[in-house]
Design an enzyme around this catalytic site. Structure first.
Site, PDB file in Angstrom:
ATOM      1  N   CYS A 134       0.834  -1.208   0.000  1.00 51.83           N
ATOM      2  CA  CYS A 134       0.000   0.000   0.000  1.00 51.83           C
ATOM      3  C   CYS A 134       0.867   1.255   0.000  1.00 51.83           C
ATOM      4  CB  CYS A 134      -0.932  -0.015   1.206  1.00 51.83           C
ATOM      5  SG  CYS A 134      -1.941   1.465   1.349  1.00 51.83           S
ATOM      6  N   CYS A 137      -0.350   4.091   2.220  1.00 50.73           N
ATOM      7  CA  CYS A 137      -0.069   3.894   3.652  1.00 50.73           C
ATOM      8  C   CYS A 137       1.405   4.131   3.964  1.00 50.73           C
ATOM      9  CB  CYS A 137      -0.399   2.464   4.093  1.00 50.73           C
ATOM     10  SG  CYS A 137      -1.906   1.788   3.413  1.00 50.73           S
ATOM     11  N   ASP A 138       2.290   3.617   3.139  1.00 51.62           N
ATOM     12  CA  ASP A 138       3.703   3.538   3.533  1.00 51.62           C
ATOM     13  C   ASP A 138       4.653   4.377   2.678  1.00 51.62           C
ATOM     14  OD1 ASP A 138       3.024   1.711   5.532  1.00 51.62           O
ATOM     15  OD2 ASP A 138       3.094   0.037   4.133  1.00 51.62           O
TER      16      ASP A 138
END
Ligand code: NDP
Length: 313
Positions: A134, A137-138
């Site tokens: 993701c 997200c990261d």
């Protein structure tokens, strides 16, 4: 037989948010947590994009907080899996893996989706330490660094362009010489100067250093699937974007789904093709897949379940 007004299947942000709203509406919801209590967020480290946490929060802690919040209003949360749902009549007869049978007046399905991985041992080793599924997200952790994305669909194209905004360089590794992504997304990828497309390439291994719990990914060994020629790219982040599998097996031939297994919900609603059954979170969303959007649809599902029950009396 045990009875409930609202059975929630799955315990990610969608399931817990549905539980908080359903419990506050006095539906006394019953939740079955499923195979991965807390859902996909329990496999990530820092969550920096969920509103309300100015310093960020780690995924497992956030899910524990959501669980406590759901319990505070009276949700009954159980370990275990739902193994069968009879969708042919209401209340729905539900069977669980510990042999329990429950009659549910409404059901909220929040079973999520599972990211696909390549299946390499080294990929498993660096999960949460350089390997991610993701970018939203990261990606932030790789600001100014070199990273790679593997895949050739819309997700890979989107993740590559998202990462290109913050990373120095993005390698897009694809096994063919043509992207599956939409033409518009392809154009964006091809027009982004710091994305380098590696056509006909596959990943042999992810490399890096491991000292106890400290893992630092520093490269990937690729091979050209026409010639077998190998090369190493120097990267610090490796993003797998080869698709997700919606966890919808339980509902095949029972609830309408698209040809990739995502449950279909009505427009502006979480209602599925079966009256009284709602779907929230990634099980019905292949576009956004964010904790906050999952939570939003969880809220919608609980409100819709409550209204539906109100209309029955
Ligand atoms: P897709 O299934 O569309 O694409 C997966 C990609 O990964 C393909 O290019 C495939 O290669 C590649 N792949 C699969 N398995 C492997 C493997 N083992 N090794 C290497 N490569 C592999 O998944 P997406 O997640 O991209 O998209 C899913 C759906 O969601 C699509 O319908 C997409 O259009 C939609 N979507 C829409 C978005 C939007 O509209 N903004 C954003 C994201 C997704 P190959 O091409 O060779 O099969």
């Amino acid at each position: 037989m045990e009875e409930t007004k609202c059975l929630i299947i799955g315990s990610g942000p969608a399931g817990y948010t549905a539980a908080i709203y359903a419990a506050r509406a006095d539906l006394k919801p019953l939740m079955y947590q499923g195979m991965e209590p807390g859902g996909q967020l329990t496999t990530t480290t820092e969550v920096d994009n969920f509103p309300g946490y100015p310093e960020g929060i780690d995924g497992p802690t956030m899910m524990e907080d959501l669980k406590k919040q759901a319990e505070r209003f009276g949700t009954e949360i159980r370990w275990g899996m739902v193994t069968n749902v009879d969708t042919t009549e209401r209340p729905f007869k539900v069977t669980t893996d510990d042999g329990a049978e429950i009659l549910a007046e409404t059901i909220i399905i929040a079973t999520g989706a599972t990211a696909k991985y390549l299946g390499l041992e080294s990929e498993e080793l660096f999960k949460g330490g350089g390997v991610s599924a993701c970018a939203t997200c990261d990606g932030f952790f790789y600001k100014g660094k070199d990273v790679a994305v593997v895949g050739g669909g819309d997700t890979a194209a989107e993740e590559a362009t998202y990462l290109a905004n913050m990373c120095r360089k993005v390698y897009l590794i694809h096994r063919r010489d043509e992207l599956r992504a939409s033409k518009a997304m392809q154009k964006r990828v091809l027009n982004t100067p710091n994305i380098e497309l590696l056509w006909h390439h596959e990943v042999k291994e992810i490399v890096g250093t491991v000292e106890g719990f400290n893992k630092a990914l520093n490269g990937a060994i690729l091979f050209d699937n026409r010639t077998g020629e190998e090369r190493k790219i120097d990267i610090e982040g490796f993003f797998v974007a080869i698709g997700h599998t919606p966890n919808s097996n339980l509902f095949v031939d029972k609830i309408q789904m698209d040809d990739t297994g995502y449950l279909i919900t009505k427009s502006d609603s979480t209602a599925t093709s079966v009256e009284g059954i709602y779907a929230a979170g990634d099980i019905q969303d292949k576009h956004f897949r964010q904790a906050i959007t999952a939570a939003g649809t969880g809220c919608m599902a609980a409100i819709e379940a409550e209204r539906f029950l109100g209309e029955q009396v």
